[in-house]
Design an enzyme around this catalytic site. Structure first.
Site, PDB file in Angstrom:
ATOM      1  N   SER A  43       0.835  -1.186   0.054  1.00 14.75           N
ATOM      2  CA  SER A  43       0.061  -0.273  -0.088  1.00 14.75           C
ATOM      3  C   SER A  43       0.930   1.216  -0.023  1.00 14.75           C
ATOM      4  O   SER A  43       0.387   2.218  -0.235  1.00 14.75           O
ATOM      5  CB  SER A  43      -1.024  -0.093   1.181  1.00 14.75           C
ATOM      6  OG  SER A  43      -0.290  -0.413   2.460  1.00 14.75           O
ATOM      7  N   ASP A  88      -4.185  -0.227  -2.075  1.00 10.91           N
ATOM      8  CA  ASP A  88      -4.571  -0.622  -0.676  1.00 10.91           C
ATOM      9  C   ASP A  88      -5.389  -1.980  -0.832  1.00 10.91           C
ATOM     10  O   ASP A  88      -6.042  -2.344  -1.655  1.00 10.91           O
ATOM     11  CB  ASP A  88      -5.744   0.379  -0.158  1.00 10.91           C
ATOM     12  CG  ASP A  88      -6.102   0.409   1.374  1.00 10.91           C
ATOM     13  OD1 ASP A  88      -5.652   1.222   1.990  1.00 10.91           O
ATOM     14  OD2 ASP A  88      -6.675  -0.774   1.604  1.00 10.91           O
ATOM     15  N   LYS A 141       1.438 -17.913   9.722  1.00 10.80           N
ATOM     16  CA  LYS A 141       0.929 -18.298  11.027  1.00 10.80           C
ATOM     17  C   LYS A 141       0.830 -17.017  11.788  1.00 10.80           C
ATOM     18  O   LYS A 141       1.475 -16.083  11.291  1.00 10.80           O
ATOM     19  CB  LYS A 141       1.861 -19.284  11.655  1.00 10.80           C
ATOM     20  CG  LYS A 141       3.270 -19.058  11.638  1.00 10.80           C
ATOM     21  CD  LYS A 141       3.801 -18.650  12.958  1.00 10.80           C
ATOM     22  CE  LYS A 141       3.790 -17.360  13.656  1.00 10.80           C
ATOM     23  NZ  LYS A 141       5.052 -16.593  14.224  1.00 10.80           N
ATOM     24  N   HIS A 171       7.274 -21.730   9.717  1.00  9.32           N
ATOM     25  CA  HIS A 171       8.798 -21.904   8.933  1.00  9.32           C
ATOM     26  C   HIS A 171       9.435 -22.671   9.622  1.00  9.32           C
ATOM     27  O   HIS A 171      10.428 -23.278   9.058  1.00  9.32           O
ATOM     28  CB  HIS A 171       9.141 -20.459   8.731  1.00  9.32           C
ATOM     29  CG  HIS A 171       9.951 -19.978  10.186  1.00  9.32           C
ATOM     30  ND1 HIS A 171       9.275 -19.283  10.824  1.00  9.32           N
ATOM     31  CD2 HIS A 171      11.204 -19.867  10.519  1.00  9.32           C
ATOM     32  CE1 HIS A 171      10.093 -18.960  12.017  1.00  9.32           C
ATOM     33  NE2 HIS A 171      11.122 -19.286  11.599  1.00  9.32           N
ATOM     34  N   LYS A 175      12.678 -25.620   8.230  1.00  7.38           N
ATOM     35  CA  LYS A 175      14.204 -25.788   8.625  1.00  7.38           C
ATOM     36  C   LYS A 175      14.875 -27.268   8.453  1.00  7.38           C
ATOM     37  O   LYS A 175      13.892 -28.347   9.010  1.00  7.38           O
ATOM     38  CB  LYS A 175      14.392 -25.574  10.208  1.00  7.38           C
ATOM     39  CG  LYS A 175      14.050 -23.908  10.371  1.00  7.38           C
ATOM     40  CD  LYS A 175      14.096 -23.804  12.309  1.00  7.38           C
ATOM     41  CE  LYS A 175      13.802 -22.230  12.361  1.00  7.38           C
ATOM     42  NZ  LYS A 175      15.196 -21.460  12.754  1.00  7.38           N
ATOM     43  N   GLU A 209      14.940 -16.471  23.253  1.00  2.40           N
ATOM     44  CA  GLU A 209      15.613 -15.205  22.501  1.00  2.40           C
ATOM     45  C   GLU A 209      16.082 -14.218  23.418  1.00  2.40           C
ATOM     46  O   GLU A 209      15.333 -13.960  24.244  1.00  2.40           O
ATOM     47  CB  GLU A 209      14.639 -14.866  21.536  1.00  2.40           C
ATOM     48  CG  GLU A 209      14.100 -15.727  20.517  1.00  2.40           C
ATOM     49  CD  GLU A 209      12.982 -15.407  19.498  1.00  2.40           C
ATOM     50  OE1 GLU A 209      13.007 -15.884  18.496  1.00  2.40           O
ATOM     51  OE2 GLU A 209      12.071 -14.896  20.054  1.00  2.40           O
ATOM     52  N   ASP A 228       2.175 -16.858  19.003  1.00  2.00           N
ATOM     53  CA  ASP A 228       3.259 -16.619  18.189  1.00  2.00           C
ATOM     54  C   ASP A 228       4.362 -17.772  17.917  1.00  2.00           C
ATOM     55  O   ASP A 228       4.460 -18.270  16.690  1.00  2.00           O
ATOM     56  CB  ASP A 228       4.169 -15.549  18.754  1.00  2.00           C
ATOM     57  CG  ASP A 228       5.127 -14.775  17.821  1.00  2.00           C
ATOM     58  OD1 ASP A 228       4.991 -14.824  16.467  1.00  2.00           O
ATOM     59  OD2 ASP A 228       6.248 -14.558  18.088  1.00  2.00           O
ATOM     60  N   HIS A 233       5.167 -23.536  16.213  1.00  2.00           N
ATOM     61  CA  HIS A 233       6.772 -23.870  16.087  1.00  2.00           C
ATOM     62  C   HIS A 233       7.001 -24.864  17.150  1.00  2.00           C
ATOM     63  O   HIS A 233       7.315 -26.039  16.890  1.00  2.00           O
ATOM     64  CB  HIS A 233       7.723 -22.656  16.369  1.00  2.00           C
ATOM     65  CG  HIS A 233       7.549 -21.552  15.276  1.00  2.00           C
ATOM     66  ND1 HIS A 233       6.855 -21.696  13.859  1.00  2.00           N
ATOM     67  CD2 HIS A 233       7.988 -20.389  15.343  1.00  2.00           C
ATOM     68  CE1 HIS A 233       7.123 -20.485  13.684  1.00  2.00           C
ATOM     69  NE2 HIS A 233       7.703 -19.721  14.420  1.00  2.00           N
ATOM     70  N   LYS A 319      11.025 -13.971  25.103  1.00  2.00           N
ATOM     71  CA  LYS A 319      11.832 -12.962  24.565  1.00  2.00           C
ATOM     72  C   LYS A 319      12.560 -12.121  25.816  1.00  2.00           C
ATOM     73  O   LYS A 319      12.152 -12.352  26.881  1.00  2.00           O
ATOM     74  CB  LYS A 319      10.777 -11.910  24.081  1.00  2.00           C
ATOM     75  CG  LYS A 319      10.008 -12.310  22.807  1.00  2.00           C
ATOM     76  CD  LYS A 319      10.524 -12.269  21.733  1.00  2.00           C
ATOM     77  CE  LYS A 319       9.893 -12.507  20.367  1.00  2.00           C
ATOM     78  NZ  LYS A 319      10.197 -12.762  19.062  1.00  2.00           N
TER      79      LYS A 319
END
Ligand code: BG6
Length: 468
Positions: A43, A88, A141, A171, A175, A209, A228, A233, A319
């Protein structure tokens, strides 16, 4: 399956495109595997040149971060294949423009790297210009926010597209290290006979992480760690570690086994879960001041089937933790009699198989060996293999996934029944989240998470020590 003849990328200005998709396209081009043009839809009112400059910058940034040299000719070839369609996503004109741009193509792969809330609208836009009649559609996802919304999203998409035209991305399935779990288990006779409740005492999966939400506050504050990465995963890794051998390596045989093991996972209760939020999260851009969203989650789960009954499985992710790592650790029982423990000394460490699934992926086997000296006592020794050093460079996940979607291979994508099963497992805690515990950055999360595992979590990286 027929090979797609064009790739269309919605969300070309987004974080995913910048960090993963453009670099993956470059790698495909360099390997001579990207034979089709790429149309990006965005956009932002960029010119073609501005768009190419952005794409180039993201590729250069990624290569520099890996300390790798750019192949300028491959980069230029890729830039020549990129085209921008500005518009858009809510505007029907955007889809008309896209349809016109794609007139000469017969089999597009359309990748929706956009906010999950937009999947249905964009697919409807594609349907109105008949692109859904010919395209494969790749959705990122998380697929839904909970069981009910995943069912609703599936129903909405199925009105527009059949299952075999939908490619749901996780993803982690791209891997090589995650795929290696299948090879490790089913191509080596050594382990499968002991891969069960009789020999394994527990399994621990850690995805940690050391960074925060990296400017993705708006997205992250809608999802949190559970949606998430756990629903997708971590449950995928768990599935690969615990499923029965598929009858062959076809996509449907693999998906059938995944669904079977997920069906046996007991629904997680709030008392099995510790949620945390790092101190400072509420001040991140895009995050609401009173946000109840977790940036850390640890849980205990059980698989109620013949192979795994009674074996606790622990998952944790977060995190701003002490380290960035992705590991699955399988701990074996102690031998039936301790012949080598001297009085007053702790028993030798149990055997461990550690799968390193992130960077420097590989496997470590932790064994006992005779300690030097006159006493008959043992020390822990690790047999370690780093796959890239042993076997050569591995491809990035998104490269493999884009390639698979272009080829029409569902093996590395998730089937809807598996997605719904994973939401079912988490349903209790998604709908009624437990207390949120604060934790400081550069730690292993809230203390309560330590207490979830009797004896503590295994330290990441080395087999012998425990984190605390
Ligand atoms: C993404 C999550 O799916 O996976 C991110 O949205 C996370 O929050 C990322 O950082 C981790 O991916 P990888 O491949 O670096 O382990």
């Amino acid at each position: 399956m027929a090979r797609a003849d064009v790739l269309v990328l919605f969300g070309a200005t987004g974080d995913l495109a910048k960090k993963k998709l453009f670099p993956a396209l470059y790698e495909m081009e360099e390997a001579g595997e990207l034979e089709i043009p790429v149309f990006a839809v965005a956009s932002s009112k960029w010119t073609q040149d501005e768009f190419k400059i952005r794409a180039e910058a993201s590729i250069r940034e990624r290569k520099a971060s890996l300390d790798e040299v750019i192949n300028e000719s491959a980069l230029n070839k890729l830039l020549d294949k990129l085209f921008l369609v500005v518009g858009d996503y809510q505007d029907p004109q955007t889809f008309i423009k896209l349809r016109e741009a794609l007139l000469e193509f017969k089999l597009p792969v359309i990748y929706l790297a956009i906010a999950p809330g937009m999947f249905t609208d964009v697919t409807q836009g594609l349907a109105k210009v008949n692109l859904t009649a010919i395209a494969r559609v790749v959705v990122e996802k998380p697929f839904g926010r909970d069981l009910a919304s995943a069912i609703a999203l599936d129903e909405a998409l199925k009105k527009l597209l059949p299952e075999d035209q939908i490619y749901r991305i996780d993803h982690y399935l791209g891997k090589e290290s995650v795929e290696d779990l299948l090879v490790f288990r089913f191509a080596n006779t050594l382990f499968e006979p002991v891969w069960n409740r009789n020999y394994i005492s527990n399994i621990q999966i850690t995805m940690s992480e050391d960074f925060g939400i990296d400017g993705r506050g708006k997205f992250y504050d809608e999802v949190g760690a559970l949606r998430d990465v756990v629903q997708n995963h971590l449950l995928q890794v768990l599935t690969m570690l615990t499923m029965e051998p598929p009858i062959d390596m076809s996509s449907s045989a693999l998906q059938d086994e995944k669904v079977k093991v997920l069906s046996a996972v007991r629904k997680v209760l709030p008392s099995d879960v510790v949620r945390g939020q790092y101190v400072g999260y509420l001040q991140e851009e895009g995050v609401s001041a009173q946000s109840p969203i977790e940036t850390f989650v640890a849980m205990r789960l059980f698989i109620d089937n013949w192979r795994w009954a009674g074996v606790p499985i622990y998952l944790r992710t977060g995190k701003k933790l002490a380290e960035t790592t992705m590991e699955a650790v399988v701990e074996f029982n102690q031998p039936p009699r301790q012949l080598f423990a001297t009085q007053g000394q702790p028993a030798p460490e149990p055997n461990i198989v550690r799968f390193r699934l992130g960077r420097q992926d590989g496997v470590d086997l932790s064994l006992q060996a005779k300690a030097p000296g006159s006493q008959l006592i043992t020390n822990t020794v690790d047999l370690t293999v780093e796959f890239a050093a042993a076997l050569g460079a591995r491809k990035e996940a998104y490269e493999r996934l884009l390639d698979a979607a272009i080829l029409g291979d569902h093996f590395r994508f998730t089937r809807i029944d598996a997605v719904l099963k994973s939401w079912e497992i988490l349903e209790n805690i998604v709908l009624a989240p437990s207390t949120l515990h604060p934790y400081f950055g550069a730690t292993w999360g809230p203390q309560e998470a330590m207490e979830l595992v009797p004896g503590g979590w295994m330290d990441v990286g080395t087999a012998a020590e425990k984190s605390s």
